[in-house]
Design a protein around this motif. Structure first.
Motif, PDB file in Angstrom:
ATOM      1  N   GLU A  20       0.817  -1.316   0.018  1.00 40.04           N
ATOM      2  CA  GLU A  20       0.113  -0.018   0.030  1.00 40.04           C
ATOM      3  C   GLU A  20       0.895   1.308   0.024  1.00 40.04           C
ATOM      4  O   GLU A  20       0.562   2.210  -0.795  1.00 40.04           O
ATOM      5  CB  GLU A  20      -0.954  -0.038   1.250  1.00 40.04           C
ATOM      6  N   PHE A  21       1.757   1.194   0.853  1.00 41.98           N
ATOM      7  CA  PHE A  21       2.806   2.471   0.999  1.00 41.98           C
ATOM      8  C   PHE A  21       3.503   2.542  -0.442  1.00 41.98           C
ATOM      9  O   PHE A  21       3.856   3.756  -0.918  1.00 41.98           O
ATOM     10  CB  PHE A  21       3.645   2.294   2.018  1.00 41.98           C
ATOM     11  N   LEU A  22       3.941   1.553  -1.109  1.00 42.41           N
ATOM     12  CA  LEU A  22       4.424   1.554  -2.360  1.00 42.41           C
ATOM     13  C   LEU A  22       3.668   2.380  -3.364  1.00 42.41           C
ATOM     14  O   LEU A  22       3.985   3.050  -4.171  1.00 42.41           O
ATOM     15  CB  LEU A  22       4.965   0.201  -2.857  1.00 42.41           C
ATOM     16  N   MET A  23       2.385   1.753  -3.218  1.00 38.37           N
ATOM     17  CA  MET A  23       1.382   2.309  -4.250  1.00 38.37           C
ATOM     18  C   MET A  23       1.353   3.885  -4.062  1.00 38.37           C
ATOM     19  O   MET A  23       1.089   4.590  -4.906  1.00 38.37           O
ATOM     20  CB  MET A  23      -0.110   1.818  -3.948  1.00 38.37           C
ATOM     21  N   VAL A  24       0.996   4.415  -2.563  1.00 40.35           N
ATOM     22  CA  VAL A  24       1.072   5.643  -2.214  1.00 40.35           C
ATOM     23  C   VAL A  24       2.145   6.422  -2.743  1.00 40.35           C
ATOM     24  O   VAL A  24       2.268   7.703  -3.343  1.00 40.35           O
ATOM     25  CB  VAL A  24       1.026   5.691  -0.763  1.00 40.35           C
ATOM     26  N   ALA A  25       3.174   6.031  -2.855  1.00 40.36           N
ATOM     27  CA  ALA A  25       4.609   6.368  -3.140  1.00 40.36           C
ATOM     28  C   ALA A  25       4.520   7.036  -4.611  1.00 40.36           C
ATOM     29  O   ALA A  25       5.039   7.810  -5.228  1.00 40.36           O
ATOM     30  CB  ALA A  25       5.919   5.737  -3.023  1.00 40.36           C
ATOM     31  N   VAL A  26       4.139   5.731  -5.447  1.00 40.55           N
ATOM     32  CA  VAL A  26       3.982   5.966  -6.820  1.00 40.55           C
ATOM     33  C   VAL A  26       2.980   7.204  -7.320  1.00 40.55           C
ATOM     34  O   VAL A  26       3.325   7.829  -7.899  1.00 40.55           O
ATOM     35  CB  VAL A  26       3.529   4.729  -7.575  1.00 40.55           C
ATOM     36  N   PHE A  27       1.774   6.979  -6.558  1.00 39.83           N
ATOM     37  CA  PHE A  27       0.980   8.343  -6.833  1.00 39.83           C
ATOM     38  C   PHE A  27       1.403   9.441  -6.534  1.00 39.83           C
ATOM     39  O   PHE A  27       1.185  10.592  -7.045  1.00 39.83           O
ATOM     40  CB  PHE A  27      -0.483   7.853  -6.109  1.00 39.83           C
ATOM     41  N   SER A  28       2.115   9.460  -5.319  1.00 42.57           N
ATOM     42  CA  SER A  28       2.843  10.802  -5.079  1.00 42.57           C
ATOM     43  C   SER A  28       3.907  11.099  -5.954  1.00 42.57           C
ATOM     44  O   SER A  28       3.927  12.616  -6.220  1.00 42.57           O
ATOM     45  CB  SER A  28       3.663  10.685  -3.509  1.00 42.57           C
ATOM     46  N   MET A  29       4.427  10.364  -6.559  1.00 43.90           N
ATOM     47  CA  MET A  29       5.559  10.799  -7.584  1.00 43.90           C
ATOM     48  C   MET A  29       4.566  11.415  -8.780  1.00 43.90           C
ATOM     49  O   MET A  29       4.976  12.502  -9.178  1.00 43.90           O
ATOM     50  CB  MET A  29       6.297   9.706  -8.112  1.00 43.90           C
ATOM     51  N   VAL A  30       3.598  10.906  -9.170  1.00 45.85           N
ATOM     52  CA  VAL A  30       2.711  11.251 -10.342  1.00 45.85           C
ATOM     53  C   VAL A  30       2.212  12.661  -9.861  1.00 45.85           C
ATOM     54  O   VAL A  30       2.328  13.709 -10.541  1.00 45.85           O
ATOM     55  CB  VAL A  30       1.543  10.198 -10.752  1.00 45.85           C
ATOM     56  N   VAL A  31       1.840  12.820  -8.698  1.00 41.96           N
ATOM     57  CA  VAL A  31       1.230  14.202  -8.170  1.00 41.96           C
ATOM     58  C   VAL A  31       2.234  15.358  -8.222  1.00 41.96           C
ATOM     59  O   VAL A  31       1.997  16.252  -8.751  1.00 41.96           O
ATOM     60  CB  VAL A  31       0.627  13.985  -6.702  1.00 41.96           C
ATOM     61  N   ASN A  32       3.474  14.909  -7.810  1.00 38.64           N
ATOM     62  CA  ASN A  32       4.560  15.723  -7.428  1.00 38.64           C
ATOM     63  C   ASN A  32       5.097  16.288  -8.987  1.00 38.64           C
ATOM     64  O   ASN A  32       5.306  17.464  -9.195  1.00 38.64           O
ATOM     65  CB  ASN A  32       5.610  15.454  -6.666  1.00 38.64           C
ATOM     66  N   VAL A  33       5.314  15.237  -9.773  1.00 39.02           N
ATOM     67  CA  VAL A  33       5.622  15.521 -11.107  1.00 39.02           C
ATOM     68  C   VAL A  33       4.791  16.345 -11.899  1.00 39.02           C
ATOM     69  O   VAL A  33       5.083  17.394 -12.594  1.00 39.02           O
ATOM     70  CB  VAL A  33       5.741  14.222 -12.036  1.00 39.02           C
ATOM     71  N   LEU A  34       3.587  16.114 -11.919  1.00 37.45           N
ATOM     72  CA  LEU A  34       2.392  17.128 -12.488  1.00 37.45           C
ATOM     73  C   LEU A  34       2.134  18.286 -11.957  1.00 37.45           C
ATOM     74  O   LEU A  34       1.555  19.066 -12.442  1.00 37.45           O
ATOM     75  CB  LEU A  34       1.068  16.047 -12.287  1.00 37.45           C
TER      76      LEU A  34
END
Length: 590
Positions: A20-34
């Protein structure tokens, strides 16, 4: 290097949620890049669209920016949803374990507050699955935003670095300055609240004697101390918040001024100036979030430490523990027991055996260790020496959940819980109406309960005002004998009973003995001796005498007569005057 299996139980439990935390990290990467989307859009808008005056380019850039905004919003929503799901799963994994461990801790140290463990679990779960985790995942993107600023112009990058260092210093300073006042405020508030609640529980004794007026100043002193501590903590927190807000506003203005200076000198375009100001604000945003989340992090870290210690000191019960019904006797072998904070032991090498189908009555003065003996017998009091055996197996080797229905216990302080009378008698398990009625009849409660408007379904909350101390004690006795247990321990069961209640108690004890149960009865009143097969006399943590009832009573009577004779001789010796004559009221009697 510590292996995974050497880590604490709580760490291993949290490791379950790594996916779950890995998924949150991936989504956080998308959010911060965008989040760079707005910066790039401004650059293109000012440096390309404004110069070319192309409406098609403006439409294409706007649609593309809108698409990235939608993707970013979706990623932000998904990571929040994953964290919520992880929080629910975490509660399902840890709540039962923490529940059992907290009550085990309270058994060993009654001053422990079981609710504290659940509060710690809530604080840890809220931080791990809330804004604290998002702040920690967003913080590593600060260097990337700084890199983009350096690409626009080194001066802007160094300004952002300077403000980032100032914000980090403010976080460190705030943590050092606010933790102590907040802890002091919490402690003072808890002390005032506990003092007030303790007095409210005894209001029926305080009001008639006019003690409320005298206790009010003591509470007011604690209440005002709590208010002062809260004020100091709030002042420090507000001061740190004001400085943080000042730095944030100054960063925005100084960043814009630096950009304007670069535009004047021809080293930066107007679009880059606006975009750099927005990007600099975004660069410091994770640090601002850390400032807000730092307190939660400190609280969660302390909660993690307490939970880790709780689970380590009270490991999960072995599923291979004995689960069969007890058949034989219970024994205390050289048992030594004490209480937390007490150096001298309460029980000092006690040996006792209770056989099936027998009644053992424990006598002795107050403080001799009778109640501790009763608690050790059913395995709810920690012992520092010896062992307690049930069917020749250590009591700790039995499954408490499986053994519980076969044990009946009535403590001195009767506690009835929120629910119906039937649920209290049935121990809040599945209510067997026949067994509930049988237990009530055994203790002489059936007719009394039927007189209530709702009978056995009467809530304890409604009945509490109608129940006398003796009736509450008899309901507790009915709960102890529910289901015909094999081992029944009754601690002062007749303390609040009238003659009718005591007669019902003796009938219940005789029925338990007839059913083959082992009964241990702690009492000060001699009426219970009529049902005794074995009598144990406690004195100063030792068994002074034990054996068949008649034999022990004869010995106690002879001991009492001998004590009276010695006291009479001592009085006579004290009355003798010079020459061995006895001094009378009218002179020397020769």
């Amino acid at each position: 290097m510590t292996s995974f299996f050497d880590r604490s139980e709580l760490t291993r439990a949290l490791w379950i949620f790594r996916r779950e935390f890995l998924m949150v990290a991936v989504f956080s990467m998308v959010v911060n890049v965008l989040l760079l989307n707005s910066t790039l859009y401004m650059l293109q808008l000012f440096d390309r669209v404004m110069l070319s005056r192309s409406e098609v380019t403006l439409l294409a850039l706007s649609l593309l920016a809108l698409f990235f905004y939608v993707v970013g919003a979706f990623a932000d929503w998904m990571r929040s949803r994953v964290l919520v799901h992880a929080g629910l799963h975490m509660d399902a994994v840890l709540s039962t374990r923490v529940f059992n461990a907290s009550f085990d801790a309270n058994l060993q140290q009654p001053s422990t507050n079981p609710a504290r463990a659940f509060s710690d679990l809530l604080q840890l779960r809220q931080f791990v699955t809330g804004q604290g985790t998002l702040a920690l995942l967003d913080a590593p993107w600060t260097p990337i935003y700084l890199g983009v600023l350096f690409l626009l112009h080194p001066m802007l990058g160094w300004i952002a670095v300077g403000f980032a260092l100032v914000q980090l210093a403010l976080v460190w300073f705030g943590q050092r300055q606010t933790v102590a006042p907040e802890l002091a405020a919490q402690l003072a508030t808890r002390e005032a609240s506990m003092y007030l609640h303790g007095k409210l529980r005894s209001v029926d004794a305080l009001e008639p004697m006019g003690m409320v007026h005298h206790l009010r100043p003591h509470w007011l002193q604690r209440h005002r101390a709590a208010l002062r501590a809260k004020e100091l903590a709030h002042q420090m927190s507000s001061r740190i918040g004001a400085w943080s807000k000042f730095i944030r506003y100054m960063q925005q203005s100084l960043g814009l001024a630096a950009g304007a200076l670069l535009v004047i000198e021809g080293e930066l375009s107007a679009g880059s100036m606006i975009a750099a100001n927005v990007l600099m604000t975004r660069t410091l945003a994770p640090i601002d979030m850390l400032v807000g989340a730092w307190r939660g992090f400190a609280v969660a870290r302390e909660a993690f430490g307490r939970l880790e210690s709780l689970l380590r000191d009270h490991p999960e019960r072995d599923p291979a523990l004995v689960r069969m019904p007890p058949q034989g006797c219970v024994q205390l072998v050289d048992v030594v027991a004490t209480a937390p904070g007490r150096e001298a032991p309460i029980l000092k090498g006690v040996n006792l055996q209770v056989q099936p189908a027998t009644v053992t009555v424990v006598l002795g003065p107050s403080g001799s260790g009778k109640s501790t003996l009763a608690r050790c017998l059913i395995g709810i009091w920690p012992i520092s020496g010896g062992e307690v055996l049930l069917d020749e197996r250590p009591m700790c080797g039995w499954s408490r959940d499986a053994l519980g229905p076969h044990i009946g216990y009535l403590p001195q302080d009767i506690e009835l819980f929120e629910g119906s009378i039937a649920e209290n008698i049935a121990r809040f398990g599945q209510v067997d109406s026949a067994q509930v009625i049988a237990a009530a009849r055994m203790t002489g409660l059936h007719e009394m309960i039927l007189r209530f408007p709702k009978g056995y379904d009467t809530p304890i909350g409604e009945a509490s005002g109608m129940l006398s101390g003796g009736q509450r004690q008899r309901i507790g006795l009915a709960r102890a004998v529910y289901g015909q247990p094999k081992l029944v321990v009754l601690d002062e069961p007749n303390a609040n009973l009238d003659d009718e209640g005591e007669a019902a108690l003796l009938r219940a004890v005789q029925q338990l003995r007839a059913s083959g149960a082992m009964v241990l009865l702690v009492t000060h009143r001699p009426g219970a001796l009529a049902a005794a097969d074995q009598v144990v006399v406690m004195r100063d943590g030792h068994i002074h005498a034990q054996g068949p009832r008649d034999l022990v009573l004869v010995g106690l009577q002879a001991e009492a007569e001998e004590r009276k004779r010695v006291q009479a001789l001592q009085r006579l010796k004290a009355q003798k005057g010079p020459g061995g004559h006895v001094v009378g009221s009218s002179g020397l009697l020769g």
